[in-house]
Design a protein around this motif. Sequence first.
Motif, PDB file in Angstrom:
ATOM      1  N   ASP A 412      13.296   5.230 -45.571  1.00  0.00           N
ATOM      2  CA  ASP A 412      12.642   3.918 -45.564  1.00  0.00           C
ATOM      3  C   ASP A 412      13.179   3.037 -46.694  1.00  0.00           C
ATOM      4  OD1 ASP A 412      11.104   4.611 -43.404  1.00  0.00           O
ATOM      5  OD2 ASP A 412       9.300   5.077 -44.564  1.00  0.00           O
ATOM      6  N   THR A 413      13.373   3.638 -47.868  1.00  0.00           N
ATOM      7  CA  THR A 413      13.905   2.869 -49.001  1.00  0.00           C
ATOM      8  C   THR A 413      15.322   2.388 -48.708  1.00  0.00           C
ATOM      9  OG1 THR A 413      12.555   4.161 -50.549  1.00  0.00           O
ATOM     10  CG2 THR A 413      14.420   2.942 -51.467  1.00  0.00           C
ATOM     11  N   LEU A 414      16.153   3.254 -48.171  1.00  0.00           N
ATOM     12  CA  LEU A 414      17.522   2.865 -47.841  1.00  0.00           C
ATOM     13  C   LEU A 414      17.534   1.765 -46.784  1.00  0.00           C
ATOM     14  CD1 LEU A 414      19.239   6.373 -47.782  1.00  0.00           C
ATOM     15  CD2 LEU A 414      19.492   4.594 -49.520  1.00  0.00           C
ATOM     16  N   ASP A 415      16.628   1.835 -45.813  1.00  0.00           N
ATOM     17  CA  ASP A 415      16.567   0.793 -44.785  1.00  0.00           C
ATOM     18  C   ASP A 415      16.152  -0.549 -45.382  1.00  0.00           C
ATOM     19  OD1 ASP A 415      17.355   2.577 -42.837  1.00  0.00           O
ATOM     20  OD2 ASP A 415      15.315   3.025 -42.161  1.00  0.00           O
ATOM     21  N   ALA A 501      32.332  11.544 -52.731  1.00  0.00           N
ATOM     22  CA  ALA A 501      32.703  10.687 -51.597  1.00  0.00           C
ATOM     23  C   ALA A 501      31.506  10.308 -50.736  1.00  0.00           C
ATOM     24  CB  ALA A 501      33.750  11.396 -50.730  1.00  0.00           C
ATOM     25  N   LEU A 502      30.335  10.881 -51.016  1.00  0.00           N
ATOM     26  CA  LEU A 502      29.152  10.553 -50.220  1.00  0.00           C
ATOM     27  C   LEU A 502      28.890   9.052 -50.272  1.00  0.00           C
ATOM     28  CD1 LEU A 502      25.812  12.478 -50.142  1.00  0.00           C
ATOM     29  CD2 LEU A 502      25.797  10.013 -50.510  1.00  0.00           C
ATOM     30  N   ASP A 503      28.730   8.461 -49.112  1.00  0.00           N
ATOM     31  CA  ASP A 503      28.590   7.008 -48.992  1.00  0.00           C
ATOM     32  C   ASP A 503      27.417   6.721 -48.068  1.00  0.00           C
ATOM     33  OD1 ASP A 503      28.837   4.290 -48.500  1.00  0.00           O
ATOM     34  OD2 ASP A 503      31.024   4.339 -48.441  1.00  0.00           O
ATOM     35  N   ALA A 504      26.365   6.144 -48.618  1.00  0.00           N
ATOM     36  CA  ALA A 504      25.146   5.895 -47.841  1.00  0.00           C
ATOM     37  C   ALA A 504      25.381   4.930 -46.690  1.00  0.00           C
ATOM     38  CB  ALA A 504      24.043   5.365 -48.753  1.00  0.00           C
TER      39      ALA A 504
END
Length: 527
Positions: A412-415, A501-504
């Motif tokens: 929810d925060t990322l959205d 390399a993790l990319d949201a």
Amino acid sequence: MTSGSADTDAVPGRFTLVLHSHLPWLAHHGRWPVGEEWLYQSWAASYLPVARVLRTLAAEGRSNLLSLGITPVLAAQLDDPHALAGMHHWLGNWQLRADEAAMAGNVALGRHEHGLAATALADFEQRWRHGGSPVWRELIDAGTIELLGGPLSHPFQPLLDPRLRTFELAEGLADARHRWGHTPSGIWAPECGFTPGMETEYAAAGVTHFMVDGPALRGDTTLGRPVRESDVLAFGRDLQVSYRVWSPKSGYPGHSAYRDFHHYDHATGLKPSRVTGKQVEGPDKAPYDPELAAAAVRRDVDDFVTTVRERLITESARIGRPALVVAAFDTELFGHWWHEGPQWLEQVLRALPEAGISVGTLADARANGYVGEPVPLADSSWGSGKDWRVWAGEQVRDLVELNAEIVRFTLDTLDKMRAEAGGAQARDRIADQLLREAVLAVSSDWAFMVSKDSAAGYARDRAHRHCHAIREIAGAVLGGQLAKAHDLAAGWYAADGLFPALDARRLGPAASMAPSTGGHIEHRGPA
């Protein structure tokens, strides 16, 4: 020459050995008794000697020896500069502890351990100082092993929000490609956990085959089985053969001549005793004798080859066609838990083809038609009861609820951050760290350790610590304190900086924003 080249017509069917290499993220999270020590012990006792065994056999011209799963979270630690420095120090300390044992009067133990430590230290300095990826890639490129991949942090997938589940698998396969130049087509499903619908996610990710436990296929593990309407194969662990090696009651490591895992010399941290007897207390156990153990290895190699041979003949006759026998174990069994395991592994991979048994990988089995009828695979795992109780039972109900809550909050925060960015494509390190901590929080290890009462306090602390990181960073974001959020994200990254390399931005959209995908599951919360 391949590993199964000698008189392969003597025994029908094929044998496949599958090893699953995994530890949770331990770097920067404690040292003793649980933490980095666990990593260094497993590295020294299992990963170094198992890789050495595979290189030795490859030098003899043998290929397609086994399917080796290496989880992305373990691979990250074997490449991590902090862990590499810590491992080098640990190996040197091991050699010093061996010398201390000899000076204290236990000359035989000291000499044995000094030899092991010196070999490990030389091997590490020659091959591992720049990380584990070059070591494994050499074996993959040579066709010595089939690489199996998996989701980033080894989550128990059936309980994971499908949106995060899809992300973890895609990123895990991409991580393998980055490290080794190979994208695995097969995976070890974490904890062999499965729930219907996951097969379509596997197919979409390019996964063609995965592991389940034997009971998930109702004990008929003689062929890979397409799962429901998909072309994705489930390969099942043959328990009759696998338990010959690793059974609490009768497995080889419990035999009297092998080194006892549980009894320590507390002055040096070394293990001075052999098993001696299951009812014999630690102080009363006999001293470890490498020659006695070596004779036991030879005996158990012969027993295993006979067991596999008889199983192949019997099962091939039963199904009316050449059968497949799959034995599967944690890699850490070989060396860490079972001191003599690497010796056994090297000898058995020579002895099987010498006995006319064809040996190959899961990919070989698929390519060569060891495929049966589709199976309506149901909820399953390789844990106690072969159901989900280890990861979803009453003992860990709080962790199940915590995971569901923190994943919902993170997504929810990322959205909200995406919506406020208004379609901007710049990479956001705050979003990346939120997702990184969520991935770490849902590792299957925490629930396993609690259910099995194995360092349960450490496991609960780790789960809550990653959740705290999420709440702290997200709280600053949602409160409009972006400078503080940046500082917090950077601070947590210093401790939990795996998967840089993790990319949201690669996280799929929320269900309400996503186009229709037919049969794909589009809900949130635990399955």
